[in-house]
Design an enzyme around this catalytic site. Sequence first.
Site, PDB file in Angstrom:
ATOM      1  N   SER A 161      34.390 -62.421 -22.941  1.00 30.12           N
ATOM      2  CA  SER A 161      35.046 -63.266 -21.944  1.00 30.12           C
ATOM      3  C   SER A 161      34.055 -64.298 -21.456  1.00 30.12           C
ATOM      4  O   SER A 161      32.831 -64.092 -21.531  1.00 30.12           O
ATOM      5  CB  SER A 161      35.500 -62.409 -20.755  1.00 30.12           C
ATOM      6  OG  SER A 161      35.830 -63.208 -19.635  1.00 30.12           O
ATOM      7  N   TYR A 187      31.232 -56.629 -14.464  1.00 25.74           N
ATOM      8  CA  TYR A 187      32.153 -57.158 -15.472  1.00 25.74           C
ATOM      9  C   TYR A 187      31.419 -58.123 -16.393  1.00 25.74           C
ATOM     10  O   TYR A 187      31.568 -58.079 -17.622  1.00 25.74           O
ATOM     11  CB  TYR A 187      33.337 -57.861 -14.798  1.00 25.74           C
ATOM     12  CG  TYR A 187      34.329 -58.454 -15.770  1.00 25.74           C
ATOM     13  CD1 TYR A 187      35.112 -57.623 -16.570  1.00 25.74           C
ATOM     14  CD2 TYR A 187      34.488 -59.833 -15.882  1.00 25.74           C
ATOM     15  CE1 TYR A 187      36.027 -58.162 -17.469  1.00 25.74           C
ATOM     16  CE2 TYR A 187      35.397 -60.376 -16.775  1.00 25.74           C
ATOM     17  CZ  TYR A 187      36.169 -59.536 -17.562  1.00 25.74           C
ATOM     18  OH  TYR A 187      37.064 -60.077 -18.461  1.00 25.74           O
TER      19      TYR A 187
END
Length: 323
Positions: A161, A187
């Site tokens: 991502s 994350y």
Amino acid sequence: MAAADQAPIGSGFTAKSTAREVLAGFDLSGQNIIVTGGYSGIGLETVRALAGAGARVTVPARRADTAAEALAGVAGEIEIAAMDLGDLASVRRFADHYLETGRGLNILINNAGIMAPPLARVGKGWESQFGTNHLGHMALAMQLAPALQAADGARVVALSSVGHVRSDVIWDDPHYAARTYDKWEAYGQAKSANALFALGVDLLGRDVGVRAFSVHPGGIFTPLQRHLPEEEMVALGWKAPDGSIPPMVQAMFKTPEQGASTTVWAATSPKLAGKGGVYCEDCDVAKLATADSQRWEHARPWITDDAKAEKLWAMSEAMLADA
């Protein structure tokens, strides 16, 4: 990986191309594909496109009943099997059962993931995002290595991502044993680990016919946001205070089918033959980030570093060996 490799190659597709457009004209009959998390969001659209092109797609699922319901109307040859990425015994059972079928594995797509949950632990006390998004998928790929090698020209696609810009791997404390937990930093670490994992697979696999790629699918509203309260999405700028989506976000975000396109492009494009280890976005190899790059685009240097990929592989192998 040479820095020159991390550069667009002219795919012919765009940020808003759909998975079906990318696969137009492809016949994947006889191909065996595994897609983790292939029953919601972009994973569902990935399965829909690949099965629609003739592939036999296996979807390992933590919630097999939910997966069966979601995939019931999807055309093609689709199998569902039980697996929980946070439970390594479950991962190994699934992989062993797959190996027992004697099938090669042409494409492994590590699509499943969690984003910005409260602090939780899986496995041997691992922080849940690093443990689920990275370690669970690494264990799966390692166990399935014989099937990947048997396919002669297999590809592994790891969903990273643009979130990787938030953090490199926190090498001295990846599981937040001694530092205050930051869900977004964690994350970012997990997404950097996903990209470095793909680079590591490619470094180890290229001599035995296995290439790997990491991808940023784009901004998409999917169940991935389930841990985010409405007010946090407003604070992030993803939504307006009234719950609507601002026009600028609408222009930048993708539909789930558009979000699946970079995954299927990396998994199948003949333009990537002989290449590997690169980070892709918008249906092409991403540029290497410079000082002028926006925070939502391009590959940061730390995810293109062979030495870091090798370091992560060794560190992760040690963690998995203890589990």
